[in-house]
Design an enzyme around this catalytic site. Structure first.
Site, mmCIF file in Angstrom:
data_model
loop_
_atom_site.group_PDB
_atom_site.id
_atom_site.type_symbol
_atom_site.label_atom_id
_atom_site.label_comp_id
_atom_site.label_asym_id
_atom_site.label_seq_id
_atom_site.Cartn_x
_atom_site.Cartn_y
_atom_site.Cartn_z
ATOM 1 N N HIS A 1 -46.353 18.884 41.704
ATOM 2 C CA HIS A 1 -47.801 19.068 41.699
ATOM 3 C C HIS A 1 -48.140 20.444 42.271
ATOM 4 C CE1 HIS A 1 -47.926 14.923 40.642
ATOM 5 N NE2 HIS A 1 -47.544 14.474 41.841
ATOM 6 N N TYR B 1 0.842 -1.206 0.000
ATOM 7 C CA TYR B 1 0.000 0.000 0.000
ATOM 8 C C TYR B 1 0.873 1.250 0.000
ATOM 9 C CZ TYR B 1 -3.021 3.721 1.753
ATOM 10 O OH TYR B 1 -3.683 4.905 1.908
#
Length: 381
Positions: free
Chosen positions: A289, A110
């Site tokens: 709440h 390569y």
């Protein structure tokens, strides 16, 4: 006929890792017309493309082969020969940017093929007196759109680790040098804005680069994998960590983008931790709440920010050495952030008729062993 002001760009290897990123980035520039050359095109088509190109990004190449080493020559050398041959034939000198590899300096099949491609382009530049040929020797490029088990170890590790697959490390202490795809594309793209610049050296590099051992790379990616459970973000002020984290997420399975968080619930409402950071604290969200009061405590070092996302709240604060109560009424009608300094006892009350949702940030991760939280009513006792 070329449109005035338009720069014609040709990208070879446009379907590859670097090519895809470059194609998208150049497509974001208005005065650029992009043509591509891939394995599906013919040599005759290549000649027509070269006749029009003002800038050539020669990115095509072969990184890996099965058994036939000659594929490196075909993929990395022959196309470069064909490009230079055609350019001589048509007598054109477009700007050429070629991606090579640091492996051009070694003697692997390569590496030899990349070195040969460099030499072909160098010879063409010298013999034609072409001073706008730029060869970039890239180290291990990583980032989005890479091909696992092919382009880079980072891509392979990200793919496998994100899917709970094993990875192989033969030498954990081996140090590799990395360069981020966005930095590569930034450098390549900048050539469009430096059309008159001539080369002053044979080989160019892209910076910054980063060195890391395979062991540390794997450990970093495994830490990313744990985030969905421990919620702890990495130190994103580190540029390599930031780039690796973005890269890791790009390799997630497309069916695995979403994940659930633990919701703690009691009579007051719920609380969900979203994100934590050893460097930046944590973010969490709560619901309350109507009529519920949270807090009535103070901290020595911990500071917080409150932001009402939905509903109506009254936030009260009092310096623990003072009788004076500071009060803020905040709603989702106007997005506000209320800072909670240390030494101030504080409370949060839902004074609306519906659920209150609040986003919180604290400058440190909650540690039940060292909570830095001390009960004290805001209302004078």
């Amino acid at each position: 006929m070329k449109e005035k002001g338009i720069i014609n760009v040709l990208i070879t290897g446009a379907n590859g890792f670097i090519g895809r990123n470059l194609y998208v980035a150049l497509g974001e520039v208005k005065n650029i017309s992009i043509q591509t050359y891939t394995r599906d095109n013919t040599i005759d088509e290549l000649e027509q493309l070269l006749k029009q190109a003002d800038v050539i990004y020669h990115l095509a190449g072969v990184n890996r082969v099965n058994d036939d080493q000659s594929e490196f020559i075909k993929g990395n050398v022959h196309l470069t020969e064909q490009i230079t041959r055609i350019l001589r034939k048509i007598d054109r000198k477009p700007i050429i940017v070629m991606s090579s590899s640091i492996q051009a300096t070694n003697h692997t099949p390569y590496g030899k093929s990349k070195k040969k491609a460099e030499e072909i382009l160098e010879k063409y530049a010298q013999e034609t007196d072409h001073n706008k040929v730029f060869i970039y020797r890239l180290t291990n490029v990583f980032g989005k759109w890479g091909k696992p088990q092919y382009n880079s170890v980072v891509a392979s590790f990200c793919f496998n680790i994100s899917r709970d697959l094993d990875i192989e490390i033969h030498d954990p202490l081996k140090e590799i040098e990395l360069v981020y795809i966005d930095d590569v594309i930034k450098e390549f793209k900048s050539r469009i804005y430096r059309l008159n610049e001539v080369r002053n050296k044979s080989i160019y590099q892209v910076t910054p680069t980063y060195k890391i051992t395979l062991k540390n790379l794997a450990n970093q990616l495994y830490e990313f994998h744990k985030i969905r459970k421990n919620l702890i973000l990495p130190d994103l002020s580190n540029p390599l960590t930031k780039a690796l984290y973005s890269t890791y997420l790009s390799y997630l399975d497309q069916n695995d983008f979403a994940y659930s968080l633990e919701m703690k619930q009691d009579q007051r409402g719920s609380l969900v931790e979203l994100l934590k950071s050893d460097h930046s604290g944590q973010i969490f969200i709560s619901t309350s709440h109507p009529g519920v009061i949270r807090g009535n405590h103070y901290h020595h070092t911990k500071v917080e920010k409150f932001c009402v996302i939905k509903g109506k709240a009254k936030i009260k604060l009092r310096d623990i050495f003072s009788d004076k109560i500071i009060s803020y009424v905040v709603t989702d009608a106007i997005v506000q952030v209320v800072d909670i300094p240390p030494g101030y006892t504080h409370s949060l009350e839902n004074i609306g008729d519906s659920e209150l949702i609040v986003l919180f940030w604290a400058n440190e991760i909650f540690d039940p062993e060292r909570s830095d939280t001390y009960v004290k009513e805001v209302e004078n006792e």
